[in-house]
Design a protein around this motif. Structure first.
Motif, PDB file in Angstrom:
ATOM      1  N   GLY A 176       1.174  -0.882   0.554  1.00  0.00           N
ATOM      2  CA  GLY A 176       0.004   0.257   0.184  1.00  0.00           C
ATOM      3  C   GLY A 176       0.924   1.499   0.012  1.00  0.00           C
ATOM      4  N   ALA A 177       0.171   1.950  -0.870  1.00  0.00           N
ATOM      5  CA  ALA A 177       0.715   3.033  -0.571  1.00  0.00           C
ATOM      6  C   ALA A 177       1.415   3.745   1.326  1.00  0.00           C
ATOM      7  N   SER A 178       0.573   3.925   1.855  1.00  0.00           N
ATOM      8  CA  SER A 178       0.646   3.899   3.226  1.00  0.00           C
ATOM      9  C   SER A 178       0.457   3.207   4.282  1.00  0.00           C
TER      10      SER A 178
ATOM     11  N   LYS B 130      -0.071   4.097   6.714  1.00  0.00           N
ATOM     12  CA  LYS B 130      -1.019   4.631   8.407  1.00  0.00           C
ATOM     13  C   LYS B 130      -2.195   3.545   7.667  1.00  0.00           C
ATOM     14  N   SER B 131      -2.839   3.467   9.370  1.00  0.00           N
ATOM     15  CA  SER B 131      -3.713   2.512   8.204  1.00  0.00           C
ATOM     16  C   SER B 131      -5.144   3.692   8.852  1.00  0.00           C
ATOM     17  N   ALA B 132      -6.157   3.290   8.004  1.00  0.00           N
ATOM     18  CA  ALA B 132      -7.321   4.777   7.408  1.00  0.00           C
ATOM     19  C   ALA B 132      -7.819   5.352   9.124  1.00  0.00           C
ATOM     20  N   TYR B 133      -7.790   4.633  10.647  1.00  0.00           N
ATOM     21  CA  TYR B 133      -7.990   5.400  11.355  1.00  0.00           C
ATOM     22  C   TYR B 133      -7.250   5.888  12.014  1.00  0.00           C
TER      23      TYR B 133
ATOM     24  N   LEU C 108      -5.841   8.391  10.308  1.00  0.00           N
ATOM     25  CA  LEU C 108      -6.123   9.234   9.934  1.00  0.00           C
ATOM     26  C   LEU C 108      -6.768  10.443  10.382  1.00  0.00           C
TER      27      LEU C 108
ATOM     28  N   GLN D 218     -23.269  15.431  15.062  1.00  0.00           N
ATOM     29  CA  GLN D 218     -23.295  14.281  15.164  1.00  0.00           C
ATOM     30  C   GLN D 218     -24.291  13.366  16.668  1.00  0.00           C
TER      31      GLN D 218
ATOM     32  N   PRO E 196      -5.464  -1.211   0.050  1.00  0.00           N
ATOM     33  CA  PRO E 196      -4.898  -1.861   1.681  1.00  0.00           C
ATOM     34  C   PRO E 196      -4.927  -0.486   2.266  1.00  0.00           C
ATOM     35  N   SER E 197      -5.456  -0.674   3.648  1.00  0.00           N
ATOM     36  CA  SER E 197      -5.358   0.181   4.426  1.00  0.00           C
ATOM     37  C   SER E 197      -5.262   1.421   4.615  1.00  0.00           C
ATOM     38  N   GLY E 198      -5.344   2.431   4.412  1.00  0.00           N
ATOM     39  CA  GLY E 198      -5.021   3.794   4.563  1.00  0.00           C
ATOM     40  C   GLY E 198      -4.538   3.987   2.807  1.00  0.00           C
TER      41      GLY E 198
ATOM     42  N   GLU F 229      -5.596   3.005  -6.073  1.00  0.00           N
ATOM     43  CA  GLU F 229      -4.685   2.373  -5.699  1.00  0.00           C
ATOM     44  C   GLU F 229      -4.753   0.946  -4.988  1.00  0.00           C
TER      45      GLU F 229
END
Lengths: 186, 584
Positions: free
Chosen positions: A9-11, A13-16, A18, A86, B557-559, B564
């Protein structure tokens, strides 16, 4: 080695991880909810805040309509504008919640809190405490030769200010109710 | 008409009034009066499960495949706590359930009595609403209100905790129509000004995409019809979340496949590059959006949802429409047609040729094998051999679930039951039981992985007791395939506890349960094995031994953002075959 490794993956980092783009703007809002006064309703409201990681600065609740079994819950909370929105939407989902009002944005409102202060002291300190209480329009609700209990109603800021003044004069315990709020006029 | 009866009889009467024909449950001390009442009637069928979690998942399968609420009856304490996973699953996937739990008598509540648990306390965060009924006179009213809450607005599970003395005591029964269902009345009609604005956006859009979700299924069959009409009339491409599969037919012209982490390349690219995203009954789940700050950067986003808290929860939208999908779609089509059925046809044509270019990448291609059954191949063959049948598919959770979503085509709503939000391993087998009970003559296949399947395998007993001819297609890779895949991608191929050193012999297990077992490991024998499974008149456990190191692609992939994606790669498989196998 695995071709996958090269394409990973490009990063990392996990989406969490961000960051919330609005994370820097924290606002304080006073929310009022009209709820059915039934068993567990307060737990539902508090559970929502703890479960979703929202803040509670102050919370008051009491029945306001005995016949209709309705209570009013006043919550002072902090968060980004998106989080505040929210919170309101999530409160609105709770089945026994009838109305959710954001008093901070729905026009002018009045906010009051009641506090009790026990102040210990003799001599000059005692006289000064009594003088300041008079300026703040606090009532003496209990008195001994070494102490007073003052009752003060006002905005949270006023109560904070009075507490600061009493501290060097022998401030003991404080009891605060939390904020009750109502919109003006209408 | 009001009548006096015991609380237990009241429960049965209220369920009948609500049109309930099936209850999934398990008896125990605190619900004995209710079971006694069930024993003395024939209108409601009780399905005895083997574990309370199974009861809730079975009820979910029943609900998802019929559109009616599922009903569960379990005892206090462990009966209720075992139901918690199912309740949470139903909450995240918006499945309407009414769960009745027994409780110790009112005078014992709070004394740590035998099999006492604070059921309403424990289930408060995992139900839409719950009640503890301490007065028999209020019991029927609460049950009717519970059905109303479970099925209106965004559906969800509700729970009623009923102390044993309340079940024994006499009270006044209030029929369904005589109960005030309270103030709970979610908005179903969308704001017409907003709908008109959406119609205008549809007319101008150059690169639109419809992103539909489970809300369309929940809204009912009519909503799926309207969704099809919207896509077909506008010629807009349509993708769907895992939960929304079947609302638009997989054979439809405008279908671009599922989106998300294991969605199709063309669907995710279209989401990333679109200029108008019309979210209909989906909730921008993190498996869908990928990296949020790079999510569809140049689009106007419209969100139709019945739950106001879904709006702007994770993705800021330009045009929110709060309402029931069916109502909103009906109004939208009316407005759009009355304005002359306009779309930007020239731009749409270009957009479609772009999408077709992405399609040409054939993101679902994989390296076939003549010696080992590839899991994708197994599902392709299942698809081919069940084509045209009215087929219900349930799944467990993991790689097989994603492959099932990718390789099986769903033509109708309510045919696809899977644990989307919570990702509950052990969901599929009990859910397939619930589906088969609701549709006794239909083909019901649970596409499973062996690890998930083992989590609730006791429910085979239920299937056999009720002669539910469920087909358990276990894609057995002797691995926790998705965990293994992530360990390969993210944890340096250190496969920590992601394989089973001891698995049962599934064929013998089938025989032990009293059903048919089939094992297949040779691709050339696969068709015959699947056909044997389909033809057998009874439950089947099919142990389909598949490639152990297959990864599920494509994958965001995550993130990472939608554009991509990792694609399947033939060289990858070889690499893992030699070096990866050493580590395994």
């Amino acid at each position: 080695m695995s071709a996958l490794r090269l394409k990973k993956g490009a990063s990392k980092k996990s989406a969490y991880d961000l960051k919330d783009p609005n994370a820097d703007v924290i606002e304080t809002h006073t929310l009022a909810c009209i709820v059915d006064n039934e068993a567990g309703v307060l737990a539902r409201v508090i559970g929502l805040f703890s479960g979703r990681g929202y803040n509670i600065d102050s919370l008051t609740v009491a029945e306001i309509d005995k016949e209709g079994h309705m209570s009013r819950v006043t919550i002072v909370t902090t968060g980004t504008p998106a989080v505040i929105e929210q919170i309101k939407a999530q409160l609105g989902r709770i089945v026994p919640v009838h109305e959710v009002h954001d008093l901070t944005v729905e026009g002018d409102s009045v906010e009051r809190e009641l506090a009790l202060f026990r102040v210990h002291g003799t001599g000059d300190h005692r006289v000064e405490a009594l003088r300041l209480a008079d300026i703040f329009r606090a009532n003496v609700v209990d008195s001994t030769l070494e102490s007073f209990v003052f009752e003060l109603t006002g905005t949270p800021d006023k109560i904070d200010a009075f507490a600061d003044l009493m501290r060097p004069l022998g401030l003991g315990r404080i009891a605060r109710t939390g904020v009750a709020a109502l919109s003006r006029g209408k | 008409m009001t009548r006096q009866m015991t609380g237990a009889n009241m429960i049965v009467q209220a369920l009948k009034d609500q049109g309930v024909d099936t209850v999934f449950g398990y008896p125990g001390g605190a619900v004995l009066p209710i079971y006694d009442a069930i024993f003395q009637q024939n209108d409601i069928r009780h399905i005895l499960v083997r574990h309370e979690q199974g009861a809730v998942h079975a009820a979910e399968g029943y609900a998802r495949s019929t559109g009616k609420p599922g009903v569960v009856l379990v005892t206090s304490g462990p009966g209720a706590t075992n139901a918690v996973t199912g309740l949470t699953d139903a909450l995240l996937d918006s499945i309407p359930l009414v769960v009745l739990t027994g409780q110790v008598p009112t005078f014992m509540i709070g004394t740590d009595g035998f099999q006492e648990a604070d059921t309403v306390g424990i289930t408060r965060p995992c139900t839409k609403h719950n009640w503890l009924v301490k007065d028999t006179d209020k019991l029927s009213g609460v049950i009717h209100e519970a059905f109303h809450v479970a099925t209106s607005g965004r559906p969800g599970p509700v729970l009623i905790d009923i102390p044993k003395d309340v079940q024994f005591a006499n009270g006044t029964y209030t029929p369904k129509g005589k109960v005030a269902t309270g103030h709970y009345k979610p908005t179903v009609k969308g704001d017409i000004a907003a709908i008109t604005e959406l119609a205008e956006m549809i007319e101008k859009a150059e690169r639109p995409i419809i992103y539909s979700g489970g809300g369309v299924i929940n809204s009912g069959k009519g909503a799926s019809q309207l969704l099809r009409e919207l896509s077909n009339e506008t010629n807009f491409p349509i993708t769907s979340t895992l939960m929304g599969l079947g609302a638009y037919p997989a054979s439809g012209d405008n279908w671009v496949g599922m989106l998300g982490m294991h969605g199709l390349y063309e669907a995710n690219m279209a989401m990333h590059d679109c200029d108008l995203m019309i979210n209909i009954g989906a909730r921008f789940d993190d498996r869908i959006t990928g990296r949020l700050d790079a999510f569809s950067p140049n689009s106007k986003k419209v969100h139709v949802d019945i739950d106001p808290s879904s709006i702007n929860k994770v993705v800021h939208v330009d045009l929110p429409i709060i309402g029931d999908v069916g109502h909103v779609l009906e109004d939208l089509l009316k407005v759009w047609k009355s304005r002359g059925r306009k779309t930007n046809k020239g731009a749409l044509q270009q957009w479609w040729s772009q999408i077709n270019e992405w399609r040409a990448k054939k993101c679902l291609s994989y390296t076939p094998s003549e010696t080992i059954i590839k899991p994708q191949y197994a599902l392709e063959r299942l698809e081919a051999l069940t084509k045209g049948m009215d087929r219900y598919i349930t799944t467990e959770v993991g790689q097989h679930q994603m492959w099932a979503a990718q390789y099986l085509g769903f033509e109708d709503p309510n045919r696809w039951m899977t644990s989307g939000g919570l990702g509950t391993m052990g969901y599929g087998l009990p859910a397939s039981v619930g589906v088969q009970i609701a549709h006794p003559d239909a083909l019901v296949v649970n596409v499973a992985g062996e690890a998930s399947w083992l989590m609730n395998m006791q429910e085979m007993g239920t299937a056999i007791q009720y002669r539910a001819p469920i087909k358990q297609l276990i894609l057995n890779n002797e691995r926790l395939g998705m965990v293994r895949q992530w360990q390969e991608l993210l944890h340096g191929e250190r496969y920590s506890h992601s394989w089973s050193e001891s698995l049962p012999d599934f064929v013998k297990l089938a025989e032990a349960f009293g059903c048919k077992g089939i094992r297949v490991s040779d691709p050339s024998e696969l068709d015959a094995a699947i056909q044997e499974m389909l033809d057998y008149d009874g439950p089947v456990i099919m142990d389909c031994l598949v490639e152990k190191h297959e990864n599920c692609f494509p994958m965001i992939p995550s993130g990472a953002p939608h554009n991509e994606m990792l694609m399947g790669d033939a060289s990858t498989q070889d690499a893992i075959g030699s070096t990866g196998a050493v580590l395994v």
